[in-house]
Design an enzyme around this catalytic site. Structure first.
Site, PDB file in Angstrom:
ATOM      1  N   LEU A   1       0.823  -1.208   0.000  1.00 61.04           N
ATOM      2  CA  LEU A   1       0.000   0.000   0.000  1.00 61.04           C
ATOM      3  C   LEU A   1       0.853   1.253   0.000  1.00 61.04           C
ATOM      4  O   LEU A   1       0.465   2.273  -0.542  1.00 61.04           O
ATOM      5  CB  LEU A   1      -0.907   0.009   1.233  1.00 61.04           C
ATOM      6  CG  LEU A   1      -2.034  -1.024   1.248  1.00 61.04           C
ATOM      7  CD1 LEU A   1      -2.795  -0.932   2.555  1.00 61.04           C
ATOM      8  CD2 LEU A   1      -2.971  -0.808   0.076  1.00 61.04           C
TER       9      LEU A   1
ATOM     10  N   ASP B   1       3.175  12.099  16.061  1.00 64.25           N
ATOM     11  CA  ASP B   1       3.513  12.221  14.637  1.00 64.25           C
ATOM     12  C   ASP B   1       2.300  12.637  13.813  1.00 64.25           C
ATOM     13  O   ASP B   1       1.903  11.973  12.871  1.00 64.25           O
ATOM     14  CB  ASP B   1       4.093  10.896  14.125  1.00 64.25           C
ATOM     15  CG  ASP B   1       4.965  11.103  12.889  1.00 64.25           C
ATOM     16  OD1 ASP B   1       5.292  12.277  12.581  1.00 64.25           O
ATOM     17  OD2 ASP B   1       5.304  10.107  12.234  1.00 64.25           O
TER      18      ASP B   1
END
Ligand SMILES: *[C@@H]1O[C@H](CO)[C@@H](O)[C@H](O)[C@H]1NC(C)=O
Ligand SMILES: *[C@@H]1O[C@H](CO)[C@@H](O)[C@H](O)[C@H]1NC(C)=O
Ligand SMILES: *[C@@H]1O[C@H](CO)[C@@H](O)[C@H](O)[C@H]1NC(C)=O
Ligand SMILES: *[C@@H]1O[C@H](CO)[C@@H](O)[C@H](O)[C@H]1NC(C)=O
Ligand SMILES: *[C@@H]1O[C@H](CO)[C@@H](O)[C@H](O)[C@H]1NC(C)=O
Length: 670
Positions: A348, A470
């Protein structure tokens, strides 16, 4: 019914037992043990399983004899004659032959002085000492001293191993009109007919399925049986011998009668099969055995290798403390299969910290799709804590978080399984010039609100404060309806080594890292900073740092502030956006700048951010020149550290010494 039963019994008796008609007319279609009509001598025996008469086995210098128990007696009025038909098989124990067998007619059953080897257990070098014998020999070895013509011949013997007449084993084929050789030692069944009448003795041979040949192989017209045996009472039977070279000698069937006319047919369909001695054709089978052994060994080796490979392939790390997370534990094998061996087709993308693959579990009713992220890591430090955290995250079911389904651990590898997000990550729609459609403003705003609410949830409403560490467009996933879902929380924790933040090499993504991060470590404040940058990038459709742009535009935070200073905040917007409300855009950009304030204390909390965005709380008054707004960092990064060419940071403010830059870890960026 009764009649049929009786017939069946008669048939069975006929089948199993030899039949005897008149006197001394009999037929054996195979032999059964304990048959009292046969007398067995020396090594002769009836093999119980095979129903064959074995004269000799593969043992050296043996004699084996079998004869019909009753005397065959010729009345004075009767002519002395007989007919016999038997089926024999000589199976060599080695490639070279054994000796042979003989059908004999003798006056006695005592063969005094008889020797094995070439004398067939009937004679010796002086002939036959006391026993008077007429024999038909099937000789499979050549003995020149007794006048043998070859190692494969048939002979008529009268009181001596020296044949009266002999011929190479063969038969006359009526069909083909010629003689065809027979190999006596082929191991195949051979039919033999011996007919005596008057003074003529005829001997014929043929393979099993053939008829009796019309021409005999041997015919001697000077045989006077009464003279040979010196009487009208005889014993009939078989004798065989082995010498230093051996063979198995079998009689499969035997029919005898005093006259050809009354001779019963052997039923070849009822005959037993020739036993297959274990060591028939020794050397080739040994070779074959060796070959088979070798192949088996190779196969075993391959199997072991395959097993080890599979073991390695699916090897996992499982520790005691993980027991409580049992249900969340995926087996590597299942993940390996779901992702088709982490095949390229299922790839992906390469997200922060690792590669992501699509996996499909076909077991459930609808095939369940998952995303499997492979995170490489060394050492077990912090792993326990990390797993505990991601597991606790699992229970926080906020609709804007990517649901984590479980994990798997391997040596140097952690695998995280989460729900598959069909639309991929947000950054692909914002930055990359690929075929992804441009997201309209209203969609972007909805995503921003989704993420704000998710982050607010992590910071305040979850069981304990969770710092994402993050936040960036690349970590925002889109579900099938393009709703924003925050993923990858806590990943950077894996890379934080040590507890003391001042010595920690902080991890994050350049451009989203709050300035104090390198010295103070992660906090909700650093998440807010990154979220502010995220708001700007979603609105402006560009990355926070674009080294390719002019110095003025290179840093997004600075540039947005610059636009505001010059004329209007809305100038900074993604040029692809056509329909938007300037008011909303301005608000979002202002919230972004507020969040990205240089001073952590000046940043709002995520709860406040949600309220600003939803219009439940008014934004505080501030301007492009307000302290900490549009300012990246007071510290001058050296270009080398950032690995960005010709970096110049003009707007550094005071307090330089307060923020020391530590090494910046690049491991995570896209
Ligand atoms: C063959 O027969 C002899 C005598 O009956 C016996 O001693 C021997 O063990 C047998 N050998 C084999 C290989 O069957
Ligand atoms: C054969 O006959 C000779 C002389 O009569 C005798 O010496 C020898 O032992 C006999 N051989 C056998 C095997 O009986
Ligand atoms: C019998 O066969 C052998 C070889 O197998 C041969 O040398 C010999 O001439 C043959 N004898 C007769 C009579 O055909
Ligand atoms: C022996 O064979 C010959 C020649 O084929 C034949 O004429 C004769 O009748 C046979 N004798 C016996 C007893 O089979
Ligand atoms: C066979 O031999 C016996 C005794 O030697 C004799 O009486 C008889 O006539 C012979 N038979 C033939 C057919 O020659």
């Amino acid at each position: 019914m009764v009649r049929e039963l009786l017939l069946a019994i008669i048939w069975m008796i006929h089948y199993v037992c030899p039949s005897f008609q008149q006197d001394t007319t009999f037929v054996f279609n195979g032999f059964s043990q304990g048959d009292h009509h046969l007398h067995l001598d020396s090594s002769a025996m009836i093999l119980p399983k095979n129903h064959v008469l074995q004269l000799t086995n593969a043992t050296t210098t043996q004699i084996g004899r079998a004869f019909f128990e009753d005397l065959v007696e010729f009345k004075p009025s009767e002519p002395v004659s007989f007919s016999t038909h038997f089926v024999c098989a000589l199976v060599p124990a080695s490639e070279i032959s054994g000796h042979g067998i003989a059908f004999f007619v003798s006056h006695s059953t005592d063969f005094i002085g008889a020797e094995p080897t070439r004398f067939l257990g009937l004679f010796n070098a002086n002939g036959s000492d006391s026993t008077r014998v007429l024999a038909v020999e099937l000789d499979t070895s050549i003995a020149p001293d007794v006048g043998d013509i070859s190692g494969n011949h048939v002979g008529i013997d009268v009181n001596s191993a020296k044949s009266v007449v002999s011929a190479n084993a063969s038969y006359y084929s009526d069909k083909e009109g010629r003689k065809i050789d027979i190999n006596l030692l082929s191991g195949d069944p051979i039919q033999v007919w011996v007919d005596y009448e008057g003074t003529t003795l005829n001997v014929s041979l043929a393979p099993l399925r053939n008829h009796k040949p019309s021409r005999p192989l041997l015919s001697s017209t000077s045989i006077n049986l009464t003279e040979i045996v010196q009487g009208r009472r005889v014993f009939v039977g078989f004798s065989g011998s082995t010498g230093s070279i051996m063979s198995y000698q079998y009689i499969l069937g035997w029919s005898f009668s005093k006259s050809m006319a009354s001779l019963q047919q052997i039923d070849v369909t009822k005959l037993p099969k020739v036993p297959n001695p274990r060591n028939k054709k020794k050397s080739p089978s040994r070779l074959l055995d060796a070959l088979l052994g070798f192949i088996a060994f190779l196969l075993l080796g391959l199997l072991v290798k395959a097993y080890m490979y599979r073991r390695n392939l699916y090897a996992e790390v499982r520790e005691e403390w993980e027991k409580e997370y049992g249900p969340l534990r995926f087996s590597y094998k299942s993940l390996y299969k779901a992702t088709k061996g982490f095949s390229k087709n299922e790839f992906l993308g390469k997200g922060g910290f690792g590669e992501v693959y699509k996996g499909t579990f076909p077991r459930s009713k609808e095939a369940r799709e998952v995303a499997v992220k492979k995170v490489s890591h060394d050492g077990e430090e912090g792993m326990k804590q990390f797993v505990a955290e991601i597991v606790s995250m699992r229970s926080s079911k906020h609709r804007s978080l990517v649901p984590l389904l479980g994990y798997c651990r391997r040596k140097h590898e952690l695998l995280l399984v989460s729900e598959y997000m069909p639309k991929g990550s947000l950054d692909q729609y914002l930055f990359d010039n690929n075929d992804r459609p441009t997201l309209p403003w209203w969609r972007r705003l909805a995503i921003i609100k989704d993420i704000a609410s998710a982050l607010s949830y992590l910071h305040t409403e979850a069981d304990h404060v969770v710092i994402h560490r993050d936040i960036k467009a690349a970590n925002v996933m889109l579900d099938a309806e393009f709703n924003g879902r925050l993923g990858d929380f806590g990943m950077s924790r894996l890379y934080d080594r040590g507890a003391d933040p001042t010595t920690t090499a902080a991890v994050g993504t350049i451009g989203y890292m709050a300035p104090e991060l390198t010295t103070m470590g992660h906090s909700t404040g650093t998440d807010v900073y990154a979220f502010g940058v995220f708001l700007l990038e979603v609105t402006c459709g560009r990355r926070p740092v674009e080294p390719g742009l002019s110095a003025e535009k290179r840093f997004l935070v600075k540039w947005v502030c610059e636009c505001w200073r010059r004329f209007s905040l809305v100038d900074a917007i993604d040029t692809r956006l056509t329909e938007f409300s300037s008011e909303e855009v301005e608000k979002v950009l202002k919230v972004g700048l507020l969040c990205a304030n240089l001073a952590p204390d000046a940043r709002p909390s995520m709860e406040q951010v949600v309220q600003y965005l939803n219009g439940n709380l008014d934004l505080p008054e501030f301007w492009p020149s307000s302290p900490g707004i549009g300012v990246l960092t007071p510290t001058a990064f050296s270009p080398a550290q950032l690995m960005l060419p010709s970096l110049s940071l003009s707007s550094s403010s005071s307090n330089n010494s307060a923020f020391m830059t530590h090494s910046i870890n690049y491991g995570s960026g896209r």
